[in-house]
Scaffold this motif. Sequence first.
Motif, mmCIF file in Angstrom:
data_model
loop_
_atom_site.group_PDB
_atom_site.id
_atom_site.type_symbol
_atom_site.label_atom_id
_atom_site.label_comp_id
_atom_site.label_asym_id
_atom_site.label_seq_id
_atom_site.Cartn_x
_atom_site.Cartn_y
_atom_site.Cartn_z
ATOM 1 N N ASN A 179 0.796 -1.219 0.000
ATOM 2 C CA ASN A 179 0.000 0.000 0.000
ATOM 3 C C ASN A 179 0.835 1.278 0.000
ATOM 4 O O ASN A 179 0.512 2.215 -0.707
ATOM 5 N N GLN A 180 1.888 1.340 0.800
ATOM 6 C CA GLN A 180 2.606 2.597 0.994
ATOM 7 C C GLN A 180 3.256 3.102 -0.292
ATOM 8 O O GLN A 180 3.107 4.264 -0.643
ATOM 9 N N PHE A 181 4.012 2.248 -0.970
ATOM 10 C CA PHE A 181 4.580 2.637 -2.256
ATOM 11 C C PHE A 181 3.900 1.782 -3.310
ATOM 12 O O PHE A 181 4.420 0.769 -3.759
ATOM 13 N N ASN A 182 2.702 2.188 -3.657
ATOM 14 C CA ASN A 182 1.912 1.534 -4.694
ATOM 15 C C ASN A 182 1.162 2.656 -5.392
ATOM 16 O O ASN A 182 0.215 3.206 -4.837
ATOM 17 N N LEU A 183 1.596 3.008 -6.581
ATOM 18 C CA LEU A 183 1.095 4.220 -7.214
ATOM 19 C C LEU A 183 -0.353 4.156 -7.683
ATOM 20 O O LEU A 183 -0.987 5.189 -7.795
ATOM 21 N N THR A 184 -0.866 2.967 -7.953
ATOM 22 C CA THR A 184 -2.262 2.875 -8.392
ATOM 23 C C THR A 184 -3.112 1.992 -7.475
ATOM 24 O O THR A 184 -4.330 2.065 -7.539
ATOM 25 N N THR A 185 -2.506 1.168 -6.688
ATOM 26 C CA THR A 185 -3.161 0.150 -5.847
ATOM 27 C C THR A 185 -4.123 -0.749 -6.630
ATOM 28 O O THR A 185 -5.083 -1.269 -6.086
ATOM 29 N N ARG A 186 -3.830 -0.942 -7.900
ATOM 30 C CA ARG A 186 -4.605 -1.917 -8.685
ATOM 31 C C ARG A 186 -4.220 -3.307 -8.189
ATOM 32 O O ARG A 186 -3.040 -3.607 -8.010
ATOM 33 N N ARG A 187 -5.205 -4.157 -7.977
ATOM 34 C CA ARG A 187 -4.981 -5.485 -7.401
ATOM 35 C C ARG A 187 -5.198 -6.556 -8.465
ATOM 36 O O ARG A 187 -6.334 -6.948 -8.749
ATOM 37 N N HIS A 188 -4.131 -7.025 -9.056
ATOM 38 C CA HIS A 188 -4.208 -8.058 -10.090
ATOM 39 C C HIS A 188 -3.986 -9.432 -9.471
ATOM 40 O O HIS A 188 -3.045 -9.621 -8.708
ATOM 41 N N GLY A 189 -4.846 -10.378 -9.825
ATOM 42 C CA GLY A 189 -4.709 -11.749 -9.358
ATOM 43 C C GLY A 189 -3.868 -12.583 -10.303
ATOM 44 O O GLY A 189 -3.340 -12.095 -11.314
ATOM 45 N N MET A 190 -3.743 -13.857 -9.980
ATOM 46 C CA MET A 190 -2.895 -14.767 -10.751
ATOM 47 C C MET A 190 -3.291 -14.838 -12.230
ATOM 48 O O MET A 190 -2.423 -14.810 -13.093
#
Length: 157
Positions: A33-44
Amino acid sequence: MEDFYHSLQMQAITAPFEESQLPRIAQLIGKTNQFNLTTRRHGMARLEAFVQDPSCVHVALRLRDRYANHGLVSVMIARQQDVMLDIDTWLMSCRVIGRTVEATMLEHLCRRASLLGCTSIRGTYIPTIKNTMAADAYARHGFERVSASGDGEIWTY
């Protein structure tokens, strides 16, 4: 600070995603979260699709220093759109924040962009409550902000 970093004898290894790394990459994407510019959550399934997509540039960075092997700590995913490379995901484990990892990732991405014939790189910053420490990541590395709205900021290099 520069002397301290030099004394760590850091070794960063950047490479495209390997199949065996995908579970760790999915874990980083899901938790960082802290250094995540978009916080897009991609799965496998999505990560496997990125690996198969020839228009996709994906980079994993492993870091070690004289004290520890930190393992896979940073991930970047970008898509080529004509002569532009668009960063979809860029994140880094909090264990290595401030260790110049982000500069190494961008350097690698710039080399890949050049090899692909790209003349620009676009990045997106989507602010959240937890990622404010990454708000200036693009500005610190020479990107120019081209737009800003409530949904985020678009930067180009």
